[in-house]
Design an enzyme around this catalytic site. Sequence first.
Site, PDB file in Angstrom:
ATOM      1  N   TYR A 281       4.382   3.032  12.608  1.00  0.00           N
ATOM      2  CA  TYR A 281       3.670   2.992  11.321  1.00  0.00           C
ATOM      3  C   TYR A 281       2.241   2.476  11.434  1.00  0.00           C
ATOM      4  O   TYR A 281       1.820   2.036  12.477  1.00  0.00           O
ATOM      5  CB  TYR A 281       4.470   2.275  10.250  1.00  0.00           C
ATOM      6  CG  TYR A 281       4.822   0.818  10.395  1.00  0.00           C
ATOM      7  CD1 TYR A 281       5.652   0.232   9.458  1.00  0.00           C
ATOM      8  CD2 TYR A 281       4.344   0.020  11.423  1.00  0.00           C
ATOM      9  CE1 TYR A 281       5.994  -1.102   9.534  1.00  0.00           C
ATOM     10  CE2 TYR A 281       4.683  -1.313  11.520  1.00  0.00           C
ATOM     11  CZ  TYR A 281       5.503  -1.885  10.569  1.00  0.00           C
ATOM     12  OH  TYR A 281       5.837  -3.199  10.651  1.00  0.00           O
ATOM     13  N   GLU A 282       1.503   2.620  10.329  1.00  0.00           N
ATOM     14  CA  GLU A 282       0.054   2.388  10.271  1.00  0.00           C
ATOM     15  C   GLU A 282      -0.694   3.315  11.227  1.00  0.00           C
ATOM     16  O   GLU A 282      -1.705   2.945  11.809  1.00  0.00           O
ATOM     17  CB  GLU A 282      -0.289   0.923  10.571  1.00  0.00           C
ATOM     18  CG  GLU A 282       0.433  -0.086   9.715  1.00  0.00           C
ATOM     19  CD  GLU A 282       0.417   0.244   8.236  1.00  0.00           C
ATOM     20  OE1 GLU A 282      -0.539   0.887   7.776  1.00  0.00           O
ATOM     21  OE2 GLU A 282       1.372  -0.109   7.531  1.00  0.00           O
ATOM     22  N   GLY A 283      -0.205   4.535  11.351  1.00  0.00           N
ATOM     23  CA  GLY A 283      -0.778   5.493  12.285  1.00  0.00           C
ATOM     24  C   GLY A 283      -0.097   5.354  13.623  1.00  0.00           C
ATOM     25  O   GLY A 283      -0.166   4.307  14.273  1.00  0.00           O
TER      26      GLY A 283
ATOM     27  N   MET B  14       0.857  -1.182   0.000  1.00  0.00           N
ATOM     28  CA  MET B  14       0.000   0.000   0.000  1.00  0.00           C
ATOM     29  C   MET B  14       0.890   1.228   0.000  1.00  0.00           C
ATOM     30  O   MET B  14       1.801   1.358   0.817  1.00  0.00           O
ATOM     31  CB  MET B  14      -0.974   0.008   1.179  1.00  0.00           C
ATOM     32  CG  MET B  14      -0.410  -0.140   2.549  1.00  0.00           C
ATOM     33  SD  MET B  14      -1.761  -0.076   3.752  1.00  0.00           S
ATOM     34  CE  MET B  14      -0.864  -0.315   5.270  1.00  0.00           C
TER      35      MET B  14
END
Length: 598
Positions: A442-444, A165
């Site tokens: 990561y991923e927020g 992504m």
Amino acid sequence: MPTYNPPLRDMQFVLHEVFNVEAEFKAMPAHAETDADTINAVLEEAGKFAAEVAFPLNISGDAEGCTHNKQDYSVTTPKGFKEAYATYVEGGWPALSCDPEFGGQGLPHTVNQCLYEMLNSANQAWTMYPGLSHGAYEALLAHGTDEQKKTYLPKLVSGQWTGTMCLTEPHCGTDLGLLRTKAEPQGDGTYKITGNKIFISAGEHDVAENIVHLVLARLPDAPKGSKGISLFVVPKFNVNADGSLGSRNPIFCTGLEHKMGIHGNSTAQISIDGAIGTLVGQPHKGLAAMFVMMNAARLGVGNQSLGLTEVAFQNALAYAKDRIQMRSLSGTKAKDKDADPIIVHPDVRKMLLTAKAYAEGARALQVFCTLLLDKAHSHPDEKVRADSDELVALLTPIVKAFVTDNGHIATNACMQVFGGHGFIKEWGMEQFVRDNRINMIYEGTNTIQSLDLLGRKVLGNQGATLKKLGKLIGALVQEEGVNEKMAEFINPIAILGEQMTKFTTEIGFKGMQNPDEVGAAAVDYLRVAGHLVFGYLFARMAQVSLRAIANGSTDPFYTAKLQTARFYFAKLFPETVLLMRTARAGSKVLMDTDAALA
């Protein structure tokens, strides 16, 4: 050198004795034939792959890293990674929980989660190659066109192709409304994508023949902000009508990030120069489609820290039993040796038990969440599907933030057990610490997860979903409230459950007057919520263990589980008292600090 033994006994305990997944699956037509024997057999083989194929490449992969060829933009993964991936594909592991329509084996997500826990313990950097592919599969399954599904899903399911992504850009990370990548319609249903992305895990590599990039970009008529983002599928190699690979798409890796950890994974800088892509979902609705992958990734990141916590604990425990230093404060324990093993020292045990408790609590939470996912996707009752989906949405930021924060605490504690040797590479402990550190980012980031939990998932619906979680906890309290043997496990969650309502209402009221109050309290709030969930799960595990012992079992596993639960409630759970106090301290001491931060 570190070692790894898949924790199959504890997985089986959580799956079969705590959650009785076989009975749960029988209520879902898609999984009705999935029995305990099948699950156990799959996980035993998965454990062998993790321990015997992926784990031996962990230290060497970290030392070697990935190599970028600036001339042709290719990336070579560490020695053995490509071959391990081929073995993984040959074993059918990418297809484990995928839809049989596209070549999948159709097993529950719950089983797949256990596979990935073991892979993350064995080698997080390697596991990110197939792990991201599964997220791309989920996004296209949910939002792709029939043509996109036909083109991409069978190859992602088989593992022949991998996925990524592509979100982050040099000037924006979490605030995706600022992204600048453009998508120009070509009049034939395709788009030319142009822009730059960074921090793209597994963004370029040699383990598979094609990479399916999911790219966020803006159409020419896109409104500003996050409401103007669309999602596109952009393959590394264009795909011909017959499914064969065509021309090279101009989506190139222009460099690799030099990172603190996960060196074996290629974290790529990506340049997109008019690459051909197709729209996924509706125009300007790309975030909704991408959130399928992002939410899957957030649960996956929690699983990464669970894996690292487990393997760090195993090695610290073995070291503490073997390493001799000083004598026990309460008298000599190893009379045949010059000193006692360090496991006799109280604080060493505290560090070991902290890691053990955080691993076992996280394992129970991951199974809880993935079982909810299976219900949300496959249960025939619409209300069960809706309730499960709502509850897993509440728990997702807790999994991502609480479990990764705990992983940071646990891996550092395990490194500390080794003393000076923990700081030395060949023991492997410092790598577990370094690899885990990205999971909090990561991923927020974990602060973003905290804001999501408190601002959206709790206050956003006036605590309605939180009340559903409270009912589950309340039912256990009601069931065991008069059982004296369960009092030490039930009373803490009963008290915190009651406090949580007042605590939430108080922060919500203050936030209505000043939104910074929510921001100031969110991180502490999530950690309190995390302990409430862990406490509920440890109480359930204690309940099962006490019943097993009462029924005559002499298996030391149950005694160990009770001891771990007692440690958790005595030494870790009380953190909630301090957290509620610091959350209530408010935003003034943070925001009225211009002089301090001048």
